[in-house]
Write a protein that holds these residues in place. Structure first.
Motif, PDB file in Angstrom:
ATOM      1  N   ARG A  22     -67.623 -34.383 -63.581  1.00  0.00           N
ATOM      2  CA  ARG A  22     -67.977 -34.377 -62.160  1.00  0.00           C
ATOM      3  C   ARG A  22     -66.803 -34.669 -61.239  1.00  0.00           C
ATOM      4  NH1 ARG A  22     -73.999 -36.522 -60.693  1.00  0.00           N
ATOM      5  NH2 ARG A  22     -73.142 -36.488 -58.606  1.00  0.00           N
TER       6      ARG A  22
ATOM      7  N   LYS B 238     -78.141 -33.509 -47.957  1.00  0.00           N
ATOM      8  CA  LYS B 238     -77.698 -34.406 -46.891  1.00  0.00           C
ATOM      9  C   LYS B 238     -76.421 -33.818 -46.298  1.00  0.00           C
ATOM     10  CE  LYS B 238     -77.270 -39.354 -46.244  1.00  0.00           C
ATOM     11  NZ  LYS B 238     -77.021 -40.652 -46.859  1.00  0.00           N
TER      12      LYS B 238
ATOM     13  N   ALA C 190     -78.220 -33.633 -60.970  1.00  0.00           N
ATOM     14  CA  ALA C 190     -78.131 -34.258 -59.639  1.00  0.00           C
ATOM     15  C   ALA C 190     -79.476 -34.159 -58.932  1.00  0.00           C
ATOM     16  CB  ALA C 190     -77.053 -33.563 -58.821  1.00  0.00           C
ATOM     17  N   ARG C 191     -79.774 -35.137 -58.078  1.00  0.00           N
ATOM     18  CA  ARG C 191     -81.021 -35.090 -57.288  1.00  0.00           C
ATOM     19  C   ARG C 191     -80.719 -34.819 -55.813  1.00  0.00           C
ATOM     20  NH1 ARG C 191     -84.101 -38.864 -60.366  1.00  0.00           N
ATOM     21  NH2 ARG C 191     -85.778 -38.930 -58.838  1.00  0.00           N
ATOM     22  N   VAL C 192     -79.510 -35.230 -55.384  1.00  0.00           N
ATOM     23  CA  VAL C 192     -79.127 -35.067 -53.976  1.00  0.00           C
ATOM     24  C   VAL C 192     -77.785 -34.336 -53.923  1.00  0.00           C
ATOM     25  CG1 VAL C 192     -78.782 -36.254 -51.770  1.00  0.00           C
ATOM     26  CG2 VAL C 192     -80.073 -37.376 -53.597  1.00  0.00           C
TER      27      VAL C 192
ATOM     28  N   ALA D 276     -70.422 -41.368 -49.987  1.00  0.00           N
ATOM     29  CA  ALA D 276     -71.477 -40.767 -50.788  1.00  0.00           C
ATOM     30  C   ALA D 276     -71.152 -40.507 -52.243  1.00  0.00           C
ATOM     31  CB  ALA D 276     -71.885 -39.461 -50.124  1.00  0.00           C
ATOM     32  N   ARG D 277     -69.981 -40.829 -52.672  1.00  0.00           N
ATOM     33  CA  ARG D 277     -69.642 -40.512 -54.064  1.00  0.00           C
ATOM     34  C   ARG D 277     -70.564 -41.238 -55.023  1.00  0.00           C
ATOM     35  NH1 ARG D 277     -63.565 -38.835 -55.093  1.00  0.00           N
ATOM     36  NH2 ARG D 277     -63.526 -37.322 -53.414  1.00  0.00           N
ATOM     37  N   GLY D 278     -70.776 -40.642 -56.140  1.00  0.00           N
ATOM     38  CA  GLY D 278     -71.633 -41.298 -57.132  1.00  0.00           C
ATOM     39  C   GLY D 278     -73.035 -40.756 -57.068  1.00  0.00           C
ATOM     40  N   SER D 279     -73.779 -41.170 -56.048  1.00  0.00           N
ATOM     41  CA  SER D 279     -75.189 -40.798 -55.994  1.00  0.00           C
ATOM     42  C   SER D 279     -75.382 -39.328 -55.614  1.00  0.00           C
ATOM     43  CB  SER D 279     -75.905 -41.671 -54.969  1.00  0.00           C
ATOM     44  OG  SER D 279     -75.340 -41.452 -53.702  1.00  0.00           O
ATOM     45  N   LEU D 280     -74.420 -38.806 -54.894  1.00  0.00           N
ATOM     46  CA  LEU D 280     -74.620 -37.481 -54.291  1.00  0.00           C
ATOM     47  C   LEU D 280     -73.657 -36.474 -54.909  1.00  0.00           C
ATOM     48  CD1 LEU D 280     -74.795 -37.023 -50.460  1.00  0.00           C
ATOM     49  CD2 LEU D 280     -72.982 -35.906 -51.714  1.00  0.00           C
ATOM     50  N   TYR D 281     -74.149 -35.283 -55.232  1.00  0.00           N
ATOM     51  CA  TYR D 281     -73.252 -34.240 -55.757  1.00  0.00           C
ATOM     52  C   TYR D 281     -72.625 -33.527 -54.563  1.00  0.00           C
ATOM     53  CZ  TYR D 281     -71.335 -30.495 -58.579  1.00  0.00           C
ATOM     54  OH  TYR D 281     -70.470 -29.612 -59.189  1.00  0.00           O
TER      55      TYR D 281
END
Ligand code: F0G
Length: 405
Positions: free
Chosen positions: A19, A159, A132-134, A200-205
């Motif tokens: 990633r 987002k 990924a979800r977001v 946003a790194r981590g949770s968001l692609y």
């Protein structure tokens, strides 16, 4: 297939589905390394043509049709039937620019009316593959609309970080229509990009064009253009430059096709920026090797109001490899060229019209042969920025009368 750092002194390699967006060793951008396909060019050209008669969603897509050159470990792809955009002959526009062989490749005729869809079909497919979800991006408008559409299609949350008050309402409306969460950021696109990258790194692609999978999809514009020209490369390909992902993708496509024996010469890639947002054009003119960002970029072509383009090294490499160059045009020149493209029955958004404005300047200064074969890339549809059209046209007294009648 794997990822590789673009810094030749580093050239670190990573797994294709890592990633990381930047090289973990030196921090430079990454790119997908695509091995030349085993099939002969003539056979693959035939296969790609035959796929046009198929109803398989991957064949209907003007991106996935060329999957031998794409990351293709996916069972299913997220597609809206992107690509398949015609080459349209320039008529009045060609006369106006002083050229005899001008064609427009109109990427505004994509599902969300801009070229971003070509990258999003691959980027969002990869996001889904990674679980990924977001998904998210910063945007001057088009990336956000496209991301929102493909995320909706894939059942992912989107987002988007937008420079407040600097995005055309038509583009904002698209992001809203496709259900994206919108974060309005005070400042330019560059500030919005910094914000999303730090928060946003981590949770968001992350799906701005530093994501190498985006560029893989956008690469196929060159495949389709060459196919439409019977695999005879034009002398020039002219493309607008903002964050410089698209021009980077085109350079990558041309290099891969040339190396694999699909074409025997390279078209010269010309990148055009708006004069008020022109860091690469400045670098080119000065001969410098380091990009100096434009602190407060200004242009009515809001799509390319970008002062610190992230992919500049990739874009510069593309220009150098193809013996191309970088230039800029004023907002007045963009406005005039845009209305000419409209008079040819084609239409585009202001950023796209930089291409015709540049060509007219080049022809006037005898820097391009009038018989040269030229493909100008129109990146977005006219309806992407109707406010711009109405403001500029209603300002002309002759047209005011027509409208009031
Ligand atoms: N043309 C249009 C219509 C665009 O929307 C963009 C970029 C460009 C040209 C420049 O392409 O960035 O790859 O050099 N729009 C991005 C966005 C930045 O957020 O929609 P680039």
């Amino acid at each position: 297939m794997h990822l590789r750092c673009i810094n030749p002194d580093c050239a670190d390699t990573l797994d294709l589905h890592d990633r990381a967006l930047e090289c973990p060793i030196c921090g430079e951008l990454l790119e997908v390394v695509v091995p030349a396909p085993s099939a002969a060019p003539a056979d693959l050209k035939r296969t790609w043509r035959e796929r046009k008669c198929s109803y398989d969603p991957r064949d209907v897509s003007g991106v996935w049709r060329f999957r031998e050159f794409l990351p293709d470990s996916y069972g299913e792809v997220v597609t809206l039937g992107e690509g398949n955009c015609p080459l349209v002959e320039g008529r009045k526009t060609a006369d106006w620019a002083g050229l005899r062989n001008l064609r427009f490749k109109h990427l505004g005729w994509n599902p969300t009316a801009c070229f971003k869809d070509l990258g999003m079909t691959v980027g969002v497919t990869e996001a889904l593959f990674l679980g990924a979800r977001v998904v998210g991006c910063a945007s001057t408008g088009n990336t956000s609309g496209s991301l929102a559409a493909y995320a909706a299609r894939a059942g992912l949350r989107a987002k988007v970080y937008l420079p407040a008050g600097q995005v055309s309402l038509n583009k904002l409306a698209q992001a809203v229509d496709f259900g994206a969460e919108i974060v309005h950021v005070a400042g330019s696109f560059d500030v919005a990009l910094e914000r999303i990258m730090s928060e946003a790194r981590g949770s968001l692609y992350f799906l701005n064009s530093i994501n190498p999978f985006r560029l893989e999809g956008q690469k196929t514009v060159m495949f389709e253009m060459l196919e439409q020209l019977g695999w005879q490369p034009p002398d020039y390909v002219i493309v607008p430059g903002g964050n410089l992902g698209n021009s980077s993708a085109f350079g990558k496509a041309l290099a891969e096709l040339h190396a694999a024996g699909f074409i025997d010469k390279l078209p010269r890639l010309v990148i055009v920026q708006a004069a008020g947002a022109n860091p690469l054009a400045r670098l080119w003119r000065s001969g410098s090797t380091e990009l100096e960002p434009v602190e407060s970029p200004q242009t009515a072509a809001t799509a390319i109001r970008i002062g610190n383009p992230r992919s500049w090294k990739k874009a510069l490499r593309a220009v150098q490899q193809t013996n191309g160059f970088v230039m800029d045009v004023s907002d007045e020149e963009i406005a005039e060229a845009k209305s000419m493209i409209g008079r040819d029955g084609i239409g585009c958004e202001p950023a796209s019209a930089t291409t015709l404005a540049a060509l007219r300047n080049l022809a006037e200064q005898n820097q391009i042969d009038r018989d040269a074969t030229v493909v100008a890339i129109l990146t977005g549809h006219a309806l992407k920025d109707t406010d711009y059209i109405l403001k500029s046209q209603f300002a002309e007294p002759a047209l005011q009368g027509v409208c009031c009648a």
